[in-house]
Enzyme design. Structure first.
Site, PDB file in Angstrom:
ATOM      1  N   LYS A  94      -5.914  -1.920  10.790  1.00 22.84           N
ATOM      2  CA  LYS A  94      -7.183  -2.264  11.504  1.00 22.84           C
ATOM      3  C   LYS A  94      -6.819  -3.145  12.806  1.00 22.84           C
ATOM      4  O   LYS A  94      -7.371  -2.973  13.853  1.00 22.84           O
ATOM      5  CB  LYS A  94      -8.202  -3.109  10.683  1.00 22.84           C
ATOM      6  CG  LYS A  94      -7.394  -4.441  10.019  1.00 22.84           C
ATOM      7  CD  LYS A  94      -7.065  -3.813   8.828  1.00 22.84           C
ATOM      8  CE  LYS A  94      -6.191  -4.960   7.952  1.00 22.84           C
ATOM      9  NZ  LYS A  94      -5.891  -4.807   6.779  1.00 22.84           N
ATOM     10  N   ILE A 144     -13.428   0.193  -0.687  1.00 23.83           N
ATOM     11  CA  ILE A 144     -14.826   0.511  -0.445  1.00 23.83           C
ATOM     12  C   ILE A 144     -14.944   1.556   0.584  1.00 23.83           C
ATOM     13  O   ILE A 144     -14.508   1.528   1.725  1.00 23.83           O
ATOM     14  CB  ILE A 144     -15.398  -0.666  -0.165  1.00 23.83           C
ATOM     15  CG1 ILE A 144     -15.215  -1.818  -0.918  1.00 23.83           C
ATOM     16  CG2 ILE A 144     -17.004  -0.441  -0.021  1.00 23.83           C
ATOM     17  CD1 ILE A 144     -15.901  -3.223  -0.415  1.00 23.83           C
ATOM     18  N   GLY A 155      -5.372  -5.091  -1.737  1.00 23.51           N
ATOM     19  CA  GLY A 155      -4.641  -4.802  -3.176  1.00 23.51           C
ATOM     20  C   GLY A 155      -4.277  -3.360  -2.766  1.00 23.51           C
ATOM     21  O   GLY A 155      -4.694  -2.347  -2.266  1.00 23.51           O
ATOM     22  N   GLY A 190      -0.123  -9.494  -2.986  1.00 24.79           N
ATOM     23  CA  GLY A 190      -0.435  -8.339  -1.966  1.00 24.79           C
ATOM     24  C   GLY A 190      -1.442  -8.279  -1.349  1.00 24.79           C
ATOM     25  O   GLY A 190      -1.709  -7.216  -0.741  1.00 24.79           O
ATOM     26  N   VAL A 215       0.737  -1.288  -0.074  1.00 23.49           N
ATOM     27  CA  VAL A 215       0.155  -0.059   0.099  1.00 23.49           C
ATOM     28  C   VAL A 215       0.835   1.195   0.028  1.00 23.49           C
ATOM     29  O   VAL A 215       0.610   2.293  -0.930  1.00 23.49           O
ATOM     30  CB  VAL A 215      -1.098  -0.048   1.283  1.00 23.49           C
ATOM     31  CG1 VAL A 215      -1.909   1.162   1.157  1.00 23.49           C
ATOM     32  CG2 VAL A 215      -1.712  -1.154   1.143  1.00 23.49           C
ATOM     33  N   LYS A 244     -11.881  -5.810  11.719  1.00 26.72           N
ATOM     34  CA  LYS A 244     -12.812  -5.121  10.882  1.00 26.72           C
ATOM     35  C   LYS A 244     -14.148  -5.193  11.320  1.00 26.72           C
ATOM     36  O   LYS A 244     -14.700  -4.101  11.484  1.00 26.72           O
ATOM     37  CB  LYS A 244     -12.650  -5.771   9.509  1.00 26.72           C
ATOM     38  CG  LYS A 244     -11.358  -5.405   8.926  1.00 26.72           C
ATOM     39  CD  LYS A 244     -11.161  -6.162   7.482  1.00 26.72           C
ATOM     40  CE  LYS A 244      -9.802  -5.778   6.913  1.00 26.72           C
ATOM     41  NZ  LYS A 244      -9.617  -6.809   5.733  1.00 26.72           N
TER      42      LYS A 244
HETATM   43  P1  NDP Z   1       3.492  -4.599   3.815  1.00 24.79           P
HETATM   44  O1  NDP Z   1       4.003  -5.696   4.613  1.00 24.79           O
HETATM   45  O2  NDP Z   1       3.570  -4.812   2.447  1.00 24.79           O
HETATM   46  O3  NDP Z   1       4.511  -3.284   3.980  1.00 24.79           O
HETATM   47  C1  NDP Z   1       4.858  -2.632   5.454  1.00 24.79           C
HETATM   48  C2  NDP Z   1       5.775  -1.557   5.082  1.00 24.79           C
HETATM   49  O4  NDP Z   1       6.314  -1.202   6.220  1.00 24.79           O
HETATM   50  C3  NDP Z   1       7.151  -2.111   4.522  1.00 24.79           C
HETATM   51  O5  NDP Z   1       7.599  -1.260   3.380  1.00 24.79           O
HETATM   52  C4  NDP Z   1       8.040  -2.156   5.439  1.00 24.79           C
HETATM   53  O6  NDP Z   1       9.398  -2.016   5.236  1.00 24.79           O
HETATM   54  C5  NDP Z   1       7.585  -0.959   6.448  1.00 24.79           C
HETATM   55  N1  NDP Z   1       8.116  -1.316   7.876  1.00 24.79           N
HETATM   56  C6  NDP Z   1       7.606  -2.119   8.479  1.00 24.79           C
HETATM   57  N2  NDP Z   1       7.839  -2.073   9.893  1.00 24.79           N
HETATM   58  C7  NDP Z   1       8.571  -0.916   9.817  1.00 24.79           C
HETATM   59  C8  NDP Z   1       9.478  -0.380  10.779  1.00 24.79           C
HETATM   60  N3  NDP Z   1       9.431  -0.783  12.189  1.00 24.79           N
HETATM   61  N4  NDP Z   1      10.090   0.885  10.561  1.00 24.79           N
HETATM   62  C9  NDP Z   1       9.947   1.230   9.269  1.00 24.79           C
HETATM   63  N5  NDP Z   1       9.448   0.517   8.359  1.00 24.79           N
HETATM   64  C10 NDP Z   1       8.533  -0.662   8.663  1.00 24.79           C
HETATM   65  O7  NDP Z   1       2.057  -4.148   4.212  1.00 24.79           O
HETATM   66  P2  NDP Z   1       0.703  -3.484   3.568  1.00 24.79           P
HETATM   67  O8  NDP Z   1       1.393  -2.482   2.529  1.00 24.79           O
HETATM   68  O9  NDP Z   1       0.201  -4.734   2.749  1.00 24.79           O
HETATM   69  O10 NDP Z   1      -0.093  -3.126   4.530  1.00 24.79           O
HETATM   70  C11 NDP Z   1       0.159  -1.856   5.241  1.00 24.79           C
HETATM   71  C12 NDP Z   1      -1.074  -1.825   6.064  1.00 24.79           C
HETATM   72  O11 NDP Z   1      -2.293  -1.506   5.441  1.00 24.79           O
HETATM   73  C13 NDP Z   1      -1.234  -2.845   7.149  1.00 24.79           C
HETATM   74  O12 NDP Z   1      -1.748  -2.160   8.444  1.00 24.79           O
HETATM   75  C14 NDP Z   1      -2.196  -3.255   6.567  1.00 24.79           C
HETATM   76  O13 NDP Z   1      -3.010  -4.305   7.291  1.00 24.79           O
HETATM   77  C15 NDP Z   1      -3.127  -2.696   5.898  1.00 24.79           C
HETATM   78  N6  NDP Z   1      -4.005  -2.952   4.594  1.00 24.79           N
HETATM   79  C16 NDP Z   1      -3.471  -3.616   3.782  1.00 24.79           C
HETATM   80  C17 NDP Z   1      -4.239  -3.739   2.383  1.00 24.79           C
HETATM   81  C18 NDP Z   1      -3.598  -4.705   1.535  1.00 24.79           C
HETATM   82  O14 NDP Z   1      -4.174  -4.916   0.428  1.00 24.79           O
HETATM   83  N7  NDP Z   1      -2.027  -5.097   1.479  1.00 24.79           N
HETATM   84  C19 NDP Z   1      -5.488  -3.589   2.323  1.00 24.79           C
HETATM   85  C20 NDP Z   1      -5.944  -2.692   3.423  1.00 24.79           C
HETATM   86  C21 NDP Z   1      -5.234  -2.503   4.443  1.00 24.79           C
HETATM   87  P3  NDP Z   1      10.373  -2.790   4.428  1.00 24.79           P
HETATM   88  O15 NDP Z   1       9.474  -2.731   2.776  1.00 24.79           O
HETATM   89  O16 NDP Z   1      11.657  -2.155   4.286  1.00 24.79           O
HETATM   90  O17 NDP Z   1      10.430  -4.051   4.856  1.00 24.79           O
HETATM   91  N1  HSE Z   2      -5.405  -8.884   4.242  1.00 28.43           N
HETATM   92  C1  HSE Z   2      -6.564  -7.966   4.185  1.00 28.43           C
HETATM   93  C2  HSE Z   2      -7.342  -8.705   3.182  1.00 28.43           C
HETATM   94  C3  HSE Z   2      -6.041  -6.823   3.338  1.00 28.43           C
HETATM   95  O1  HSE Z   2      -7.123  -9.608   2.803  1.00 28.43           O
HETATM   96  O2  HSE Z   2      -8.480  -8.322   3.235  1.00 28.43           O
HETATM   97  C4  HSE Z   2      -7.313  -5.651   3.491  1.00 28.43           C
HETATM   98  O3  HSE Z   2      -7.466  -5.265   4.599  1.00 28.43           O
END
Ligand code: NDP
Ligand code: HSE
Length: 440
Positions: A106, A137, A309, A188, A17, A206
């Protein structure tokens, strides 16, 4: 005309994200500035590993591993790291400095929401979280703002994209859960630890957020009844389709009268359920989510779209960033939590729903009557019963039959007692599957 000073935006995390959010902030800079009336200056993106591959090209000079320093002086902090710590501490620091915070986390909200909202209220800062439920959404704003004058009765939906993707692939491609999870992770959709998805934890978080908003009552994630999909077998999915159903992981939040006290309360539950093929939820494929909201005056409303996504979720995050930025520029009311109703949160035993119970039994005279008697004793009424001989009567051996019993609506506590009695009955070899049914 843009004469407001540029607003400083710090993004924490550049994963699925965060990388998309950073990219959109850079690519659509001029358009966002025109919409807001102020420029958004991306001052940095905090990551763990500066050299990790990214889904989008983020200029190297914007990346930092020092999140704590990055947030100092930011107007808006966008937390997309996930997990409880250091996300909680960083958000508290950002709020204490007066920055508005946007998060999609969440897990953090369902665990530390009250502390974070209180910290925001103390300094008049805002905490936005549209992306935390339902991915792209819009569902938080509709519940909090659009339906603020109505009375929500029930929420029923698919709120986890990963498990919907997995169940869909099992149903449509005959894939195993492991194969489908690997694809969902590569795309993702899954959480950093996918146990959060398949174990139902993410959906329960959620559900806690939705129930709290909808019923003006603090519903902690631990109070949500949670069953994941780890025990769902390909055989169950195939059998369900043959019988005219699909298996979906549902989140259900409802206002109920407690069967014990007769007083109203809130029940939130997450579990797999049979959904008839003709029901709109059965047509929710892949990582999409769909959330039905039933409100007293509005009637039924349906919210549907991409539930997970990177780029899709970035849409909801950017919407919050724009809202926060506009508030800096033109002011306006902030978002406030509302927990005034403070209803009791009910246990799963208060739920009323339909069930499908599959059993193997000895294929002998009187067995059907014994089984029906057990259901009757516990106040569970049979709607349908199907029998198939699953092992032929061989020389000297008693044949086995499979019974699939569909019930009318029953109280969960009665159903649990029925299943226990069936399991210990001498005529039942095994209770092979118990699934709730929704939308029947
Ligand atoms: P990812 O695991 O893909 O990315 C996490 C990012 O955070 C990485 O870039 C990581 O760094 C960085 N990070 C983690 N810990 C640290 C730290 N201690 N210090 C600095 N940077 C840190 O997660 P997502 O993007 O999938 O999800 C992010 C949030 O969004 C979560 O809370 C998730 O629940 C929520 N979410 C995700 C959705 C999805 O479809 N993926 C949809 C809706 C919500 P590095 O890359 O260097 O490891
Ligand atoms: N892991 C979560 C899902 C990301 O699959 O719905 C969106 O919140």
């Amino acid at each position: 005309m843009i004469d407001y000073r540029p607003l400083r935006v710090a993004v924490l995390g550049a994963g699925s994200v965060g990388a998309q959010v950073a990219d959109q902030l850079l690519t659509h800079r001029d358009e966002l500035a025109a919409r807001i009336g102020a420029g958004l200056e991306l001052i940095g993106v905090a990551v763990r590993d500066l050299d990790a591959p990214r889904d989008t090209a983020i200029p190297r000079e914007l990346l930092t591993t020092d999140a704590e320093t990055l947030i100092v002086g930011a107007d808006i902090v966008v937390e997309l790291m996930g997990g409880l710590e250091p996300a909680r501490t960083l958000i508290l620091q950002a709020l204490a400095s007066g920055a508005d915070v946007v998060t999609a986390n969440k897990a953090l909200l369902a665990t530390h929401g009250p502390e974070l909202f209180e910290a925001a209220a103390q300094v008049g800062a805002q905490l936005y979280y549209e992306a935390a439920v339902g991915g792209a959404i819009p569902i938080i704003r509709p519940l909090r703002d659009s339906l603020a004058g109505d009375r929500v009765q029930r929420i029923l939906g698919i709120v986890n994209g990963t498990t919907n993707f997995i169940l869909d692939r099992m149903d449509s491609h005959g894939e195993s859960m492991e194969e489908a999870l690997a694809t969902a992770t590569a795309l993702g959709y899954a959480e950093a630890d996918p146990t959060a998805d398949v174990g139902g934890y993410d959906a329960a978080q959620k559900a806690a957020i939705l129930a709290s908003l909808a019923f003006h009552t603090l519903v902690p994630a631990e109070a949500v009844h949670r069953e994941g999909i780890t025990d769902i077998t390909l055989e169950q999915v195939v059998a369900a389709r043959k019988a005219g159903y699909v298996v979906k992981l549902l989140a259900i939040c409802e206002l109920l009268d407690d069967p014990v006290t007769g007083k109203p309360g809130v029940l939130a539950r997450v579990h797999p359920a049979l959904v008839p093929l003709a029901h709109p939820l059965a047509a929710v494929h892949g990582a999409n989510n769909a959330i039905f909201v039933e409100a007293e005056a509005a009637g039924p409303l349906m919210f549907y779209g991409a539930g997970a996504g990177g780029i899709q979720t970035a849409s909801a995050v950017l919407g919050d960033v724009v809202s926060a930025a506009r508030r800096h520029v033109v002011g306006g009311p902030g978002v406030a939590e509302s927990t005034h109703a403070d209803l009791p949160v009910l246990p799963i035993s208060a739920a009323t729903t339909r069930y499908q119970i599959s059993l193997t039994v000895a294929d002998e005279p009187g067995v059907l009557a014994t089984v029906a008697g057990i259901l009757q004793q516990h106040g569970v009424s049979v709607e349908t019963i199907q029998q198939a001989v699953s092992a032929p009567v061989g020389s000297g051996s008693v044949g086995e039959a499979t019974l699939v019993i569909g019930t009318h609506e029953a109280v969960e506590a009665d159903l649990a007692a029925t299943v226990a009695a069936l399991s210990s009955s001498s005529v039942v070899t095994a209770v092979t599957s118990v699934l709730r049914g929704e939308g029947l």
